[in-house]
Write a protein that holds these residues in place. Structure first.
Motif, PDB file in Angstrom:
ATOM      1  N   LEU A 181       0.868  -1.174   0.000  1.00 10.29           N
ATOM      2  CA  LEU A 181       0.000   0.000   0.000  1.00 10.29           C
ATOM      3  C   LEU A 181       0.903   1.222   0.000  1.00 10.29           C
ATOM      4  O   LEU A 181       1.513   1.555   1.007  1.00 10.29           O
ATOM      5  N   SER A 183       1.586   5.022  -0.339  1.00  6.04           N
ATOM      6  CA  SER A 183       1.079   6.393  -0.294  1.00  6.04           C
ATOM      7  C   SER A 183       2.189   7.282  -0.842  1.00  6.04           C
ATOM      8  O   SER A 183       3.182   6.808  -1.348  1.00  6.04           O
ATOM      9  N   ASP A 187       6.996   6.667   4.777  1.00  7.98           N
ATOM     10  CA  ASP A 187       7.091   5.319   5.345  1.00  7.98           C
ATOM     11  C   ASP A 187       6.871   4.164   4.365  1.00  7.98           C
ATOM     12  O   ASP A 187       7.627   3.196   4.372  1.00  7.98           O
ATOM     13  N   SER A 188       5.820   4.269   3.569  1.00 15.69           N
ATOM     14  CA  SER A 188       5.480   3.091   2.767  1.00 15.69           C
ATOM     15  C   SER A 188       6.564   2.685   1.758  1.00 15.69           C
ATOM     16  O   SER A 188       6.786   1.479   1.580  1.00 15.69           O
ATOM     17  N   ARG A 263      -9.242   3.495   6.137  1.00 18.74           N
ATOM     18  CA  ARG A 263      -8.167   2.484   6.236  1.00 18.74           C
ATOM     19  C   ARG A 263      -8.692   1.075   5.973  1.00 18.74           C
ATOM     20  O   ARG A 263      -8.065   0.285   5.292  1.00 18.74           O
ATOM     21  N   GLN A 290       2.767   6.060  15.736  1.00 15.41           N
ATOM     22  CA  GLN A 290       3.275   7.217  14.997  1.00 15.41           C
ATOM     23  C   GLN A 290       2.210   8.298  14.780  1.00 15.41           C
ATOM     24  O   GLN A 290       2.488   9.476  14.900  1.00 15.41           O
ATOM     25  N   GLN A 294      -2.541   4.762  14.138  1.00 14.82           N
ATOM     26  CA  GLN A 294      -1.597   3.660  14.291  1.00 14.82           C
ATOM     27  C   GLN A 294      -1.362   3.282  15.757  1.00 14.82           C
ATOM     28  O   GLN A 294      -0.277   2.848  16.146  1.00 14.82           O
TER      29      GLN A 294
HETATM   30  P1  ATP Z   1       3.282   6.999   4.827  1.00 17.11           P
HETATM   31  O1  ATP Z   1       4.471   7.821   5.165  1.00 17.11           O
HETATM   32  O2  ATP Z   1       3.635   5.690   4.220  1.00 17.11           O
HETATM   33  O3  ATP Z   1       2.248   7.758   4.062  1.00 17.11           O
HETATM   34  P2  ATP Z   1       2.008   7.628   7.245  1.00 17.11           P
HETATM   35  O4  ATP Z   1       2.904   7.719   8.398  1.00 17.11           O
HETATM   36  O5  ATP Z   1       1.575   8.871   6.572  1.00 17.11           O
HETATM   37  O6  ATP Z   1       2.637   6.618   6.200  1.00 17.11           O
HETATM   38  P3  ATP Z   1      -0.698   6.796   7.317  1.00 17.11           P
HETATM   39  O7  ATP Z   1      -1.079   7.920   6.433  1.00 17.11           O
HETATM   40  O8  ATP Z   1      -1.428   6.559   8.580  1.00 17.11           O
HETATM   41  O9  ATP Z   1       0.791   6.817   7.739  1.00 17.11           O
HETATM   42  O10 ATP Z   1      -0.756   5.472   6.477  1.00 17.11           O
HETATM   43  C1  ATP Z   1      -0.406   4.233   7.009  1.00 17.11           C
HETATM   44  C2  ATP Z   1      -0.162   3.265   5.869  1.00 17.11           C
HETATM   45  O11 ATP Z   1      -1.345   3.089   5.084  1.00 17.11           O
HETATM   46  C3  ATP Z   1       0.874   3.786   4.867  1.00 17.11           C
HETATM   47  O12 ATP Z   1       2.187   3.507   5.251  1.00 17.11           O
HETATM   48  C4  ATP Z   1       0.485   3.066   3.613  1.00 17.11           C
HETATM   49  O13 ATP Z   1       0.992   1.745   3.604  1.00 17.11           O
HETATM   50  C5  ATP Z   1      -1.041   3.012   3.720  1.00 17.11           C
HETATM   51  N1  ATP Z   1      -1.616   4.168   3.006  1.00 17.11           N
HETATM   52  C6  ATP Z   1      -1.974   5.360   3.499  1.00 17.11           C
HETATM   53  N2  ATP Z   1      -2.462   6.177   2.541  1.00 17.11           N
HETATM   54  C7  ATP Z   1      -2.380   5.487   1.382  1.00 17.11           C
HETATM   55  C8  ATP Z   1      -2.731   5.772   0.018  1.00 17.11           C
HETATM   56  N3  ATP Z   1      -3.205   6.959  -0.365  1.00 17.11           N
HETATM   57  N4  ATP Z   1      -2.529   4.816  -0.919  1.00 17.11           N
HETATM   58  C9  ATP Z   1      -2.012   3.618  -0.550  1.00 17.11           C
HETATM   59  N5  ATP Z   1      -1.690   3.292   0.703  1.00 17.11           N
HETATM   60  C10 ATP Z   1      -1.864   4.201   1.660  1.00 17.11           C
END
Ligand code: ATP
Ligand code: MG
Length: 386
Positions: A181, A183, A187-188, A263, A290, A294
């Motif tokens: 997933l 974003s 992180d992802s 989510r 975080q 989460q």
């Molecule tokens: P990241 O830095 O990866 O965006 P984050 O700290 O912003 O993470 P969140 O926004 O809570 O954390 O998202 C947690 C996780 O959910 C992400 O790491 C990603 O794997 C998934 N995720 C969040 N938004 C998206 C999106 N728009 N498309 C795909 N996956 C997503």
């Protein structure tokens, strides 16, 4: 005398019966990573892989090899016949080509071919003497030398002075496939990198809220996938518009449940794609505590929406450590570009931090979950990123 590149692999050497399979996959991955660089020959010899190519291409080949998982060390080296004269000539050549400020050295010999008449310590001693004679400004330091002169005696003899670190890990393709997933955040991409490093082949899904989110933010995610693909090889990326889902949640559910509900939709959509494509699991960049969604309760409720295993390789990482890796793998600069993410569109002011599954399930009764999922997937776009 032939100049070439050697690579050694760590963990896979330990994998017993699987060793052959891991090695073959690794060689396949090496071949794929450097196929456009005029490679003349790739061969195995007693635990290492050797690559012959035109010397001007060495820097490019080495920089690509550093991104191939499963490799521990990469060395430009000189191959010669297994005679002391030839080894001497290669040693002098190897040292001559290293100009920069080296004062001390140590010779380290590894005699894999036990038929070679001179034992390792003796080879080291003789070559050490020759080097001292030839290079009057060099001294021996057996504890903390500026440079090692490595001599491997196998079918051929190999002489080299450099060991360039690879990432280690396992060859991609030896540990199944998973859907990341992805974003636009920090992180992802790091999470995808970590899983790929353990041998997992990666596909990616990105959720957007076009036209609430821009095309440029979509481009940014593709760019991130592109950087990841330097390590993973080509990535199949699915783009799914979840605007309708978000609108429905916004319309029918409590404002503070927006994040957790979307989510759960993201996970469901990902699971459907994974099942259809025969992938073994999902990967997210979640890290415990975080952000509001989460918390351990939040992750629990999110997780309850799917059956496939969800891998969260960053779960115990501090942000600074994640940033450190993001910089190292070169995704950081792209991740911090200021484009809106789909999650920011309907961001609640006070998201629930300790959601209860029964409450969330009740809220979902107000939505036509199945219909919303199917409709979102119907309009999905697929791109192959290289
Ligand atoms: P990241 O830095 O990866 O965006 P984050 O700290 O912003 O993470 P969140 O926004 O809570 O954390 O998202 C947690 C996780 O959910 C992400 O790491 C990603 O794997 C998934 N995720 C969040 N938004 C998206 C999106 N728009 N498309 C795909 N996956 C997503
Ligand atoms: Mg995010």
């Amino acid at each position: 005398m032939k100049e070439l590149i050697s690579v050694s692999f760590g963990e896979i050497a330990l994998k017993g019966l699987n060793r052959r399979y891991f090695e073959d996959q690794l060689i396949k991955n090496i071949r794929r990573a450097i196929k456009d660089l005029n490679i003349e020959r790739i061969y195995k010899e007693q635990g290492k892989v050797y690559i012959e190519a035109p010397k001007p291409n060495f820097p490019k080949i080495i920089s690509r090899l550093k991104k191939v998982f499963g490799l521990v060390n990469i060395s430009p080296c000189i191959r010669v016949d297994k005679t002391m004269e030839a080894i001497e000539e290669a040693s002098i050549k190897a040292i001559t080509s290293k100009d920069d400020g080296i004062r001390t050295f140590k010779v380290q010999t590894n005699r894999a071919d036990k038929n070679f008449p001179i034992k390792s310590p003796e080879v080291s001693r003789i070559m050490g003497g020759i080097v001292l004679n030839k290079f009057s400004d060099l001294k021996v330091d057996v504890h903390n030398p500026d440079m090692y002169l490595y001599i491997d005696i196998k079918q051929n003899a190999y002489v080299y002075t450099e060991k360039i670190r690879g990432y280690g890990g396992l060859p991609i393709g030896t540990n199944g496939k998973a859907l990341l997933l992805l974003s636009g955040g920090i992180d992802s991409p790091v999470a995808g990198f970590m899983m790929a490093k353990r041998g997992v082949e990666i596909s990616a899904v990105h959720y957007h809220s076009y036209p609430f989110t821009s095309e440029r933010s979509e481009e940014k995610v593709k760019e991130l996938a592109g950087i990841l693909s330097r390590y993973t090889g080509k990535i199949k990326m699915y783009s799914v518009n979840i605007l309708e889902i978000q609108k429905q949640i916004n319309l029918k559910c409590k404002e503070n449940e927006m994040t957790i509900l979307s989510r759960r939709f993201m996970m469901r959509l990902a699971e459907k794609i994974a099942e259809k494509e025969g992938l073994n699991g999902l990967i997210t960049g979640e890290s415990l505590g975080q952000v509001a969604s989460q918390t351990i309760e939040g992750i629990g409720v999110t997780n309850a929406s799917v059956k496939l295993p969800v891998f969260r390789p960053l779960i115990g990482f501090d942000k600074v450590d994640i940033v450190h890796i993001a910089k190292d793998i070169e995704t950081y600069e792209t991740s911090i570009l200021p484009f809106e993410d789909c999650c920011t569109v309907f961001l609640p002011k006070h998201p629930v931090t300790k959601p209860k599954l029964e409450d969330i399930l009740k809220s979902e009764e107000l939505l036509d979950v199945e219909y919303l999922v199917d409709e979102a997937l119907e309009n999905m776009k697929v791109t192959v990123i290289e």
